[in-house]
Design a protein around this motif. Sequence first.
Motif, PDB file in Angstrom:
ATOM      1  N   CYS A 159      18.637  37.810  14.685  1.00 33.59           N
ATOM      2  CA  CYS A 159      17.992  39.055  13.842  1.00 33.59           C
ATOM      3  C   CYS A 159      18.688  38.906  12.376  1.00 33.59           C
ATOM      4  CB  CYS A 159      18.215  40.389  14.059  1.00 33.59           C
ATOM      5  SG  CYS A 159      17.687  41.672  13.079  1.00 33.59           S
ATOM      6  N   PRO A 160      17.926  38.455  11.161  1.00 30.62           N
ATOM      7  CA  PRO A 160      18.598  38.539  10.070  1.00 30.62           C
ATOM      8  C   PRO A 160      19.061  39.700   9.482  1.00 30.62           C
ATOM      9  CG  PRO A 160      16.241  38.339   9.631  1.00 30.62           C
ATOM     10  CD  PRO A 160      16.408  38.334  11.255  1.00 30.62           C
ATOM     11  N   VAL A 161      19.012  40.723  10.127  1.00 33.89           N
ATOM     12  CA  VAL A 161      19.295  42.111   9.483  1.00 33.89           C
ATOM     13  C   VAL A 161      20.769  42.608  10.197  1.00 33.89           C
ATOM     14  CG1 VAL A 161      18.925  44.491   9.299  1.00 33.89           C
ATOM     15  CG2 VAL A 161      16.930  43.081   8.901  1.00 33.89           C
ATOM     16  N   CYS A 162      20.617  42.562  11.469  1.00 34.40           N
ATOM     17  CA  CYS A 162      21.855  43.099  12.195  1.00 34.40           C
ATOM     18  C   CYS A 162      22.560  42.083  13.027  1.00 34.40           C
ATOM     19  CB  CYS A 162      21.476  44.327  13.080  1.00 34.40           C
ATOM     20  SG  CYS A 162      20.345  43.778  14.498  1.00 34.40           S
ATOM     21  N   GLY A 163      22.036  40.771  13.310  1.00 33.19           N
ATOM     22  CA  GLY A 163      22.636  40.017  13.880  1.00 33.19           C
ATOM     23  C   GLY A 163      22.235  39.747  15.484  1.00 33.19           C
ATOM     24  N   GLY A 214      20.394  39.459  19.145  1.00 24.64           N
ATOM     25  CA  GLY A 214      19.488  38.411  19.530  1.00 24.64           C
ATOM     26  C   GLY A 214      18.070  39.434  19.546  1.00 24.64           C
ATOM     27  N   MET A 215      16.830  38.491  19.646  1.00 28.18           N
ATOM     28  CA  MET A 215      15.547  38.815  19.576  1.00 28.18           C
ATOM     29  C   MET A 215      14.827  38.231  20.840  1.00 28.18           C
ATOM     30  SD  MET A 215      14.825  38.147  15.443  1.00 28.18           S
ATOM     31  CE  MET A 215      13.882  39.559  15.461  1.00 28.18           C
ATOM     32  N   TYR A 216      13.926  39.228  20.969  1.00 26.66           N
ATOM     33  CA  TYR A 216      12.852  38.699  22.279  1.00 26.66           C
ATOM     34  C   TYR A 216      11.529  38.470  21.601  1.00 26.66           C
ATOM     35  CZ  TYR A 216      10.993  43.436  22.112  1.00 26.66           C
ATOM     36  OH  TYR A 216      10.467  44.608  21.729  1.00 26.66           O
ATOM     37  N   LEU A 217      10.748  37.589  22.490  1.00 28.48           N
ATOM     38  CA  LEU A 217       9.379  37.476  22.114  1.00 28.48           C
ATOM     39  C   LEU A 217       8.437  38.434  22.352  1.00 28.48           C
ATOM     40  CD1 LEU A 217       7.570  34.967  21.199  1.00 28.48           C
ATOM     41  CD2 LEU A 217       7.413  34.620  23.523  1.00 28.48           C
ATOM     42  N   HIS A 218       7.934  38.891  21.097  1.00 33.22           N
ATOM     43  CA  HIS A 218       7.133  40.120  21.145  1.00 33.22           C
ATOM     44  C   HIS A 218       5.741  39.643  21.611  1.00 33.22           C
ATOM     45  CE1 HIS A 218       6.678  44.315  19.795  1.00 33.22           C
ATOM     46  NE2 HIS A 218       5.375  44.075  20.532  1.00 33.22           N
ATOM     47  N   HIS A 219       5.212  38.649  20.988  1.00 36.05           N
ATOM     48  CA  HIS A 219       3.847  38.402  21.071  1.00 36.05           C
ATOM     49  C   HIS A 219       4.034  36.666  20.748  1.00 36.05           C
ATOM     50  CE1 HIS A 219       1.932  41.917  21.751  1.00 36.05           C
ATOM     51  NE2 HIS A 219       2.243  42.443  20.712  1.00 36.05           N
ATOM     52  N   ASP A 220       3.000  35.891  21.409  1.00 32.57           N
ATOM     53  CA  ASP A 220       2.936  34.544  21.365  1.00 32.57           C
ATOM     54  C   ASP A 220       1.469  34.090  21.005  1.00 32.57           C
ATOM     55  OD1 ASP A 220       4.064  31.918  20.997  1.00 32.57           O
ATOM     56  OD2 ASP A 220       3.842  31.552  23.223  1.00 32.57           O
ATOM     57  N   HIS A 247       5.639  35.933  17.446  1.00 30.47           N
ATOM     58  CA  HIS A 247       6.378  37.067  16.895  1.00 30.47           C
ATOM     59  C   HIS A 247       7.814  37.721  17.706  1.00 30.47           C
ATOM     60  CE1 HIS A 247       5.700  41.685  16.294  1.00 30.47           C
ATOM     61  NE2 HIS A 247       6.722  41.341  15.458  1.00 30.47           N
ATOM     62  N   TYR A 248       8.688  37.667  17.097  1.00 30.52           N
ATOM     63  CA  TYR A 248      10.115  38.233  17.625  1.00 30.52           C
ATOM     64  C   TYR A 248      10.530  39.326  17.057  1.00 30.52           C
ATOM     65  CZ  TYR A 248      10.314  33.261  19.143  1.00 30.52           C
ATOM     66  OH  TYR A 248      10.186  31.853  19.452  1.00 30.52           O
ATOM     67  N   THR A 249      11.065  40.304  17.874  1.00 31.98           N
ATOM     68  CA  THR A 249      11.538  41.563  17.662  1.00 31.98           C
ATOM     69  C   THR A 249      13.047  41.718  18.092  1.00 31.98           C
ATOM     70  OG1 THR A 249       9.270  42.486  18.108  1.00 31.98           O
ATOM     71  CG2 THR A 249      11.143  43.920  17.742  1.00 31.98           C
ATOM     72  N   CYS A 250      13.719  42.464  17.245  1.00 34.79           N
ATOM     73  CA  CYS A 250      15.234  42.744  17.416  1.00 34.79           C
ATOM     74  C   CYS A 250      15.411  43.396  18.889  1.00 34.79           C
ATOM     75  CB  CYS A 250      15.817  43.246  16.433  1.00 34.79           C
ATOM     76  SG  CYS A 250      17.584  43.443  16.423  1.00 34.79           S
ATOM     77  N   ASN A 251      16.431  43.129  19.551  1.00 32.42           N
ATOM     78  CA  ASN A 251      16.873  43.761  20.724  1.00 32.42           C
ATOM     79  C   ASN A 251      17.396  45.018  20.396  1.00 32.42           C
ATOM     80  OD1 ASN A 251      15.948  41.845  22.627  1.00 32.42           O
ATOM     81  ND2 ASN A 251      17.974  40.609  22.354  1.00 32.42           N
ATOM     82  N   SER A 252      17.902  45.359  19.275  1.00 27.39           N
ATOM     83  CA  SER A 252      18.561  46.585  18.960  1.00 27.39           C
ATOM     84  C   SER A 252      17.499  47.700  18.395  1.00 27.39           C
ATOM     85  CB  SER A 252      19.400  46.482  17.756  1.00 27.39           C
ATOM     86  OG  SER A 252      19.885  47.598  17.278  1.00 27.39           O
ATOM     87  N   LYS A 253      17.364  48.650  19.308  1.00 29.79           N
ATOM     88  CA  LYS A 253      15.984  49.627  18.858  1.00 29.79           C
ATOM     89  C   LYS A 253      16.411  50.434  17.652  1.00 29.79           C
ATOM     90  CE  LYS A 253      15.235  50.830  23.849  1.00 29.79           C
ATOM     91  NZ  LYS A 253      15.196  51.762  24.908  1.00 29.79           N
ATOM     92  N   CYS A 305      17.580  48.829  14.942  1.00 28.97           N
ATOM     93  CA  CYS A 305      16.955  47.771  13.918  1.00 28.97           C
ATOM     94  C   CYS A 305      15.414  47.570  14.041  1.00 28.97           C
ATOM     95  CB  CYS A 305      17.607  46.651  13.933  1.00 28.97           C
ATOM     96  SG  CYS A 305      17.106  45.290  12.928  1.00 28.97           S
ATOM     97  N   ALA A 306      15.177  46.979  15.175  1.00 31.37           N
ATOM     98  CA  ALA A 306      13.735  46.955  15.598  1.00 31.37           C
ATOM     99  C   ALA A 306      12.949  46.034  14.492  1.00 31.37           C
ATOM    100  CB  ALA A 306      12.763  48.150  15.718  1.00 31.37           C
ATOM    101  N   HIS A 307      13.709  44.830  13.859  1.00 32.77           N
ATOM    102  CA  HIS A 307      13.196  44.123  12.656  1.00 32.77           C
ATOM    103  C   HIS A 307      12.312  42.967  13.354  1.00 32.77           C
ATOM    104  CE1 HIS A 307      13.057  42.096   9.048  1.00 32.77           C
ATOM    105  NE2 HIS A 307      13.524  41.032   9.411  1.00 32.77           N
ATOM    106  N   SER A 308      11.391  42.627  12.988  1.00 36.76           N
ATOM    107  CA  SER A 308      10.373  41.676  13.194  1.00 36.76           C
ATOM    108  C   SER A 308      10.680  40.407  12.519  1.00 36.76           C
ATOM    109  CB  SER A 308       9.047  42.161  13.378  1.00 36.76           C
ATOM    110  OG  SER A 308       8.682  43.363  14.162  1.00 36.76           O
ATOM    111  N   VAL A 309      10.322  39.380  13.060  1.00 35.05           N
ATOM    112  CA  VAL A 309      10.377  37.984  12.565  1.00 35.05           C
ATOM    113  C   VAL A 309       9.029  37.181  13.042  1.00 35.05           C
ATOM    114  CG1 VAL A 309      11.569  35.717  12.230  1.00 35.05           C
ATOM    115  CG2 VAL A 309      12.733  37.713  12.317  1.00 35.05           C
ATOM    116  N   TYR A 310       8.475  36.524  11.992  1.00 33.08           N
ATOM    117  CA  TYR A 310       7.324  35.634  12.415  1.00 33.08           C
ATOM    118  C   TYR A 310       7.685  34.345  11.984  1.00 33.08           C
ATOM    119  CZ  TYR A 310       4.529  40.028  12.425  1.00 33.08           C
ATOM    120  OH  TYR A 310       4.159  41.269  12.693  1.00 33.08           O
ATOM    121  N   VAL A 311       7.573  33.388  13.450  1.00 34.60           N
ATOM    122  CA  VAL A 311       7.904  31.788  13.213  1.00 34.60           C
ATOM    123  C   VAL A 311       6.685  31.268  13.352  1.00 34.60           C
ATOM    124  CG1 VAL A 311       9.415  30.263  14.334  1.00 34.60           C
ATOM    125  CG2 VAL A 311      10.049  32.314  14.091  1.00 34.60           C
TER     126      VAL A 311
END
Length: 346
Positions: A59-63, A65-71, A77-83, A85-91
């Motif tokens: 996670c670029p915000v809190c550091g 790990g992230m999990y695969l939300h949608h593929d 689409h990845y989402t932060c494991n921290s509830k 934070c819940a930051h999303s990243v699109y790769v």
Amino acid sequence: MCKLMNNLSCPRCHSHNLYRFGKDKAGKQKYQCRNCKRQFTLEDCSGKKKSLLRGYPRCPVCGYGMYLHHDYEYYSHYTCNSKKCAHSVYVAKPNNIQSASCELIKGKMDFKRMRFPLFLILSALNLYYLNGSSTRRISQFFKVTYNIKVSHVTIASWCKKFAPIFLSIANRLTKNLDLGTSDEWHADETVVFINGEKHYLWLIIDSETRMVLGFNLTASRDASQAFALFKSASKFGCPSAIVTDRLDSYNLAAKTIFNNSKHIKVQSFKDDISNNLIEAFNDTFKDWYKLKRGFKSFESANTLIAMFIFHYNFLRPHYSLNNLTPAQVAGILVDEKAMNNWLLSA
């Protein structure tokens, strides 16, 4: 009611007193031991590592790990494991994104074995793309000026068959060009007709140099075409902002390809930031396009548009740029002698 799992054993205390306990981040079934409260999956029991979780971004915000939300097909689409934070990243998935039409140019790669001299061919191309002359008028001009008879059909073939030469020149000159320091890139689409059917020309242009960074000629306006356009332009860097209209197809493409850029969607002409820059280019293109009365095929349209954009970027002086070309403003320091050398070397 929780179902007892007698055929499994806890990897810690080897107890068979288990029950289902939801699913993990990768979608695998989890179990919990009633005795020691250990949570695990079948992969934990077999000693295998969770290979699906390898390579996931932090996670670029809190550091965390992230999990695969949608593929999806073109991005993940990845989402932060921290509830909290819940930051999303699109790769993006570059291998799955189709190539833009500007990268699919075919034709002759040199000027060898031509019946007419090189200066005549270059003059015809300049008259066609810079002055907007028709092939019949160019043929008449050669007859009156040089007393050389050239069929308008031959001139029409010149305007298309040499596109790969100019494309290779453009790629060579812009190989190390970085426009990521630019404030804004503007993207828009305009309508062209090919054999009487409506098509869309997607364009993206740099606000500071006025250089057209890529185009994509398509029959539809879905998100996959926006992905192809932005992928072709991403080789020039990542700007501070991407300016588009309110077409939904741009949303995910801008968020995925240019994830560090701000996406500005123009709402009306009263906004502080408008899309007038690329609209002005569309007017210039339409002035040239209307003289052609449409295109006959997709291949010829794609080739002619590529040649027009090359002349626009490298050969056409712009009043708004102090009579310089976009290539010169971008730092490709060229003069008239160098322009001639490009073509003579081809």
